[in-house]
Design a protein around this motif. Structure first.
Motif, PDB file in Angstrom:
ATOM      1  N   GLN A  91      -9.990 -33.399 -33.754  1.00  0.00           N
ATOM      2  CA  GLN A  91      -8.541 -33.262 -33.659  1.00  0.00           C
ATOM      3  C   GLN A  91      -8.482 -31.672 -33.815  1.00  0.00           C
ATOM      4  OE1 GLN A  91      -6.633 -35.657 -32.395  1.00  0.00           O
ATOM      5  NE2 GLN A  91      -8.534 -36.664 -32.657  1.00  0.00           N
ATOM      6  N   PRO A  92      -7.610 -31.215 -32.736  1.00  0.00           N
ATOM      7  CA  PRO A  92      -7.345 -29.598 -32.605  1.00  0.00           C
ATOM      8  C   PRO A  92      -6.589 -29.108 -33.756  1.00  0.00           C
ATOM      9  CG  PRO A  92      -6.507 -30.790 -30.623  1.00  0.00           C
ATOM     10  CD  PRO A  92      -6.913 -31.678 -31.473  1.00  0.00           C
ATOM     11  N   ASN A  93      -6.866 -27.793 -33.933  1.00  0.00           N
ATOM     12  CA  ASN A  93      -6.432 -27.099 -35.209  1.00  0.00           C
ATOM     13  C   ASN A  93      -4.971 -27.226 -35.382  1.00  0.00           C
ATOM     14  OD1 ASN A  93      -8.979 -26.497 -36.308  1.00  0.00           O
ATOM     15  ND2 ASN A  93      -9.040 -24.470 -35.086  1.00  0.00           N
ATOM     16  N   GLY A  94      -4.212 -26.939 -34.112  1.00  0.00           N
ATOM     17  CA  GLY A  94      -2.751 -27.084 -34.003  1.00  0.00           C
ATOM     18  C   GLY A  94      -2.273 -25.861 -34.958  1.00  0.00           C
ATOM     19  N   ASN A  95      -1.318 -25.868 -35.606  1.00  0.00           N
ATOM     20  CA  ASN A  95      -0.976 -25.043 -36.929  1.00  0.00           C
ATOM     21  C   ASN A  95      -1.551 -25.198 -38.078  1.00  0.00           C
ATOM     22  OD1 ASN A  95       0.714 -26.957 -38.512  1.00  0.00           O
ATOM     23  ND2 ASN A  95       2.435 -26.669 -36.932  1.00  0.00           N
ATOM     24  N   PHE A  96      -1.321 -24.305 -38.870  1.00  0.00           N
ATOM     25  CA  PHE A  96      -2.004 -24.283 -40.206  1.00  0.00           C
ATOM     26  C   PHE A  96      -1.867 -25.642 -40.865  1.00  0.00           C
ATOM     27  CE2 PHE A  96      -2.508 -23.295 -44.746  1.00  0.00           C
ATOM     28  CZ  PHE A  96      -3.859 -23.061 -44.836  1.00  0.00           C
TER      29      PHE A  96
END
Length: 254
Positions: free
Chosen positions: A91-96
């Motif tokens: 799954q993409p990192n996205g935000n922290f």
């Protein structure tokens, strides 16, 4: 004594290596982009830990397969459908907060898994897992503390952390899936009985979410398929970045 086939052992070592390889690649994407220097160092240390573990599993997979493929060939010269990692780690990192939610849910499963694998009848798998246990205990402490800090922080951090947990939660189910390969290896004392880890995972998650003032998501959507080469759209982009040098310059060395 149950006979273990090389095909099953290869598939098992490969999928464990893929879990660590892909998670390490995702974490590595944070390099020089983390919210602060200390977090940059912590995330990169975690990435290096799981990549080191990936090397162990993939090297062993290549040895078991016996076709001359080493860890680099298995990492950089397979296409999407040949990877057997769970969907959660890609799954993409996205935000922290997204990264922390993904890491916490994986770590809450991974620590008891590695502890159980350390008792494997296969000496190589056991040795890799035994080394990973101490590292994974630190990973869980780090991701758990940040889950609590963000969840029980400001209104904004709480909202982002809850949204992140909601987003990642459906992928948890696949961590506990057992197919025929793992069932045969489990009967031989080689693989881990994933179902036996569920209670400890649930306790860790419940305790952490309560302390973080977060709510456990309720959803019937359970995406699966990663173990059998059915991945998300984002996975192809991840592989393109991870493999481009070896693809562009076959056989290159440093």
């Amino acid at each position: 004594m149950t006979t273990v086939s090389n095909d099953d052992l290869f598939a098992y070592a490969l999928r464990l290596g893929d879990d660590s390889l892909i998670l390490g690649q995702r974490l590595g994407e944070w390099c020089a982009k983390s919210p602060e220097m200390e977090l940059d160092i912590a995330l990169m240390n975690t990435a290096l830990d799981v990549l080191g573990r990936a090397r162990g599993f993939l090297t062993y997979a290549g040895q078991v397969e016996g076709n001359g493929r080493d860890e680099d060939a298995l990492a950089f010269l397979r296409d999407v459908e040949a990877f057997g990692n769970v969907l959660l780690v890609e799954q993409p990192n996205g935000n922290f907060a997204d990264t922390i939610a993904r890491q916490f849910l994986f770590d809450a499963f991974d620590l008891p898994f590695m502890e159980a694998l350390a008792a494997s009848a296969d000496e190589t798998l056991s040795a890799i897992a035994a080394k990973a246990v101490k590292e994974t205990a630190y990973h869980l402490r780090f991701s758990r503390e940040w889950t609590i800090r963000l969840g029980d922080g400001t209104e904004e951090s709480h909202a982002r952390m809850q949204a992140a947990v909601n987003e990642m939660w459906p992928y948890v189910h696949e961590l506990f899936e057992m197919d025929a390969v793992e069932e045969r290896l489990c009967a031989a004392g080689v693989a881990v009985d994933r179902a036996a880890l569920r209670d400890r995972f649930e306790r860790t998650v419940a305790d952490t979410l309560a302390e973080a003032t977060l709510t456990r998501p309720e959803t019937s959507w359970r995406p699966v398929g990663g173990r059998h080469g059915r991945h998300t759209e984002q996975f192809g982009h991840l592989l393109a970045e991870m493999q481009w040098m070896q693809r562009a310059y076959p056989g290159c060395t440093w």
